[in-house]
Design a protein around this motif. Sequence first.
Motif, PDB file in Angstrom:
ATOM      1  N   ASP A  17       0.829  -1.201   0.000  1.00  0.00           N
ATOM      2  CA  ASP A  17       0.000   0.000   0.000  1.00  0.00           C
ATOM      3  C   ASP A  17       0.859   1.245   0.000  1.00  0.00           C
ATOM      4  OD1 ASP A  17      -1.957  -1.869   0.509  1.00  0.00           O
ATOM      5  OD2 ASP A  17      -2.194  -1.308   2.623  1.00  0.00           O
ATOM      6  N   MET A  18       0.562   2.168  -0.890  1.00  0.00           N
ATOM      7  CA  MET A  18       1.019   3.536  -0.697  1.00  0.00           C
ATOM      8  C   MET A  18       0.040   4.174   0.282  1.00  0.00           C
ATOM      9  SD  MET A  18       0.742   6.872  -3.180  1.00  0.00           S
ATOM     10  CE  MET A  18      -0.834   7.344  -2.440  1.00  0.00           C
ATOM     11  N   VAL A  19       0.539   4.875   1.286  1.00  0.00           N
ATOM     12  CA  VAL A  19      -0.340   5.589   2.207  1.00  0.00           C
ATOM     13  C   VAL A  19       0.105   7.043   2.257  1.00  0.00           C
ATOM     14  CG1 VAL A  19      -1.333   5.701   4.510  1.00  0.00           C
ATOM     15  CG2 VAL A  19      -0.594   3.487   3.595  1.00  0.00           C
ATOM     16  N   GLU A  20      -0.773   7.919   1.814  1.00  0.00           N
ATOM     17  CA  GLU A  20      -0.440   9.343   1.829  1.00  0.00           C
ATOM     18  C   GLU A  20      -0.575   9.803   3.279  1.00  0.00           C
ATOM     19  OE1 GLU A  20       0.444  12.738   1.708  1.00  0.00           O
ATOM     20  OE2 GLU A  20      -1.715  12.984   1.607  1.00  0.00           O
ATOM     21  N   ALA A  21       0.558  10.103   3.880  1.00  0.00           N
ATOM     22  CA  ALA A  21       0.628  10.269   5.337  1.00  0.00           C
ATOM     23  C   ALA A  21      -0.294  11.380   5.863  1.00  0.00           C
ATOM     24  CB  ALA A  21       2.074  10.532   5.757  1.00  0.00           C
ATOM     25  N   THR A  22      -0.357  12.499   5.165  1.00  0.00           N
ATOM     26  CA  THR A  22      -1.113  13.627   5.731  1.00  0.00           C
ATOM     27  C   THR A  22      -2.623  13.387   5.714  1.00  0.00           C
ATOM     28  OG1 THR A  22      -1.064  14.723   3.564  1.00  0.00           O
ATOM     29  CG2 THR A  22       0.659  15.318   5.115  1.00  0.00           C
ATOM     30  N   GLU A  23      -3.078  12.450   4.879  1.00  0.00           N
ATOM     31  CA  GLU A  23      -4.524  12.208   4.801  1.00  0.00           C
ATOM     32  C   GLU A  23      -5.006  11.204   5.841  1.00  0.00           C
ATOM     33  OE1 GLU A  23      -6.152  11.505   0.795  1.00  0.00           O
ATOM     34  OE2 GLU A  23      -4.338  12.460   0.039  1.00  0.00           O
ATOM     35  N   PHE A  24      -4.086  10.495   6.464  1.00  0.00           N
ATOM     36  CA  PHE A  24      -4.487   9.464   7.421  1.00  0.00           C
ATOM     37  C   PHE A  24      -3.758   9.657   8.751  1.00  0.00           C
ATOM     38  CE2 PHE A  24      -4.978   7.729   3.145  1.00  0.00           C
ATOM     39  CZ  PHE A  24      -6.326   7.377   3.169  1.00  0.00           C
ATOM     40  N   LEU A  27      -3.193   6.868  11.243  1.00  0.00           N
ATOM     41  CA  LEU A  27      -2.140   5.895  10.948  1.00  0.00           C
ATOM     42  C   LEU A  27      -0.748   6.479  11.207  1.00  0.00           C
ATOM     43  CD1 LEU A  27      -3.474   4.160   7.727  1.00  0.00           C
ATOM     44  CD2 LEU A  27      -3.545   3.352  10.086  1.00  0.00           C
ATOM     45  N   VAL A  36       9.211  10.717   6.065  1.00  0.00           N
ATOM     46  CA  VAL A  36       8.831   9.815   4.970  1.00  0.00           C
ATOM     47  C   VAL A  36       9.994   9.702   3.991  1.00  0.00           C
ATOM     48  CG1 VAL A  36       6.365  10.235   5.123  1.00  0.00           C
ATOM     49  CG2 VAL A  36       7.760  11.706   3.684  1.00  0.00           C
TER      50      VAL A  36
END
Lengths: 65, 149
Positions: A17-24, A27, A36
């Motif tokens: 998974d790519m996880v866009e850090a600022t949106e979650f 997490l 990052v």
Amino acid sequence: MVLAHKLALASDLVSADMVEATEFPHLTNRYQVQAVPLTVINETIRIEGAVPESLLVEKVLEAGT
Amino acid sequence: MPLLDDRVRKQVQDALAGITRPVKIVMFTQGEGGAIECEYCSETRELVEEVSQQSGKLSLEVLDFQADEARAREYGVDKIPAVVLLAGDGEPARHGVRLYGIPAGYEFSSLVEGLRMVGTGDVKLSDATRQALARLTKPVHLQVFVTPT
């Protein structure tokens, strides 16, 4: 990111998974993301920064064997 | 208003020119087009809508995270916005390539490269890596945290 997706395409046992850090934020909080990229493998193994293929594979084997 | 300008659209078309087999983009949002659709969900949806038009081999399915809960579970999707890349040629589909959040900035190339790899089967890895992956006996889940810039 692309490397993780490559591993997922090369093995049915791997998902990536790519996880866009600022949106979650929940997490980034849970995994204490300070910088990052951060790669988290099976919740337990953390690798900070860009990772060479051989090191990532070593950690993937550690988690998956 | 298009999100991709002419130059980027051309780059995407070039990158995807070698695709030989169909690729399905499955995008999960919630309340598509309505007031409750989350900001990044609508942006991500619009982005993949545009990207999916850049190659005749690409198709797009937009699903609702709540209404299509069973599909979300099938693809292992647990948050939105989510984008799943699937080989659409009847091969056993691998569900393991996912992108959560808008694949913008630097990560836009991760989306395009993901599409290219699924659509060409051209995944460059060393022999040592492939041998190592063949030894896996348990599922491995990688989460790579990134930021758009």
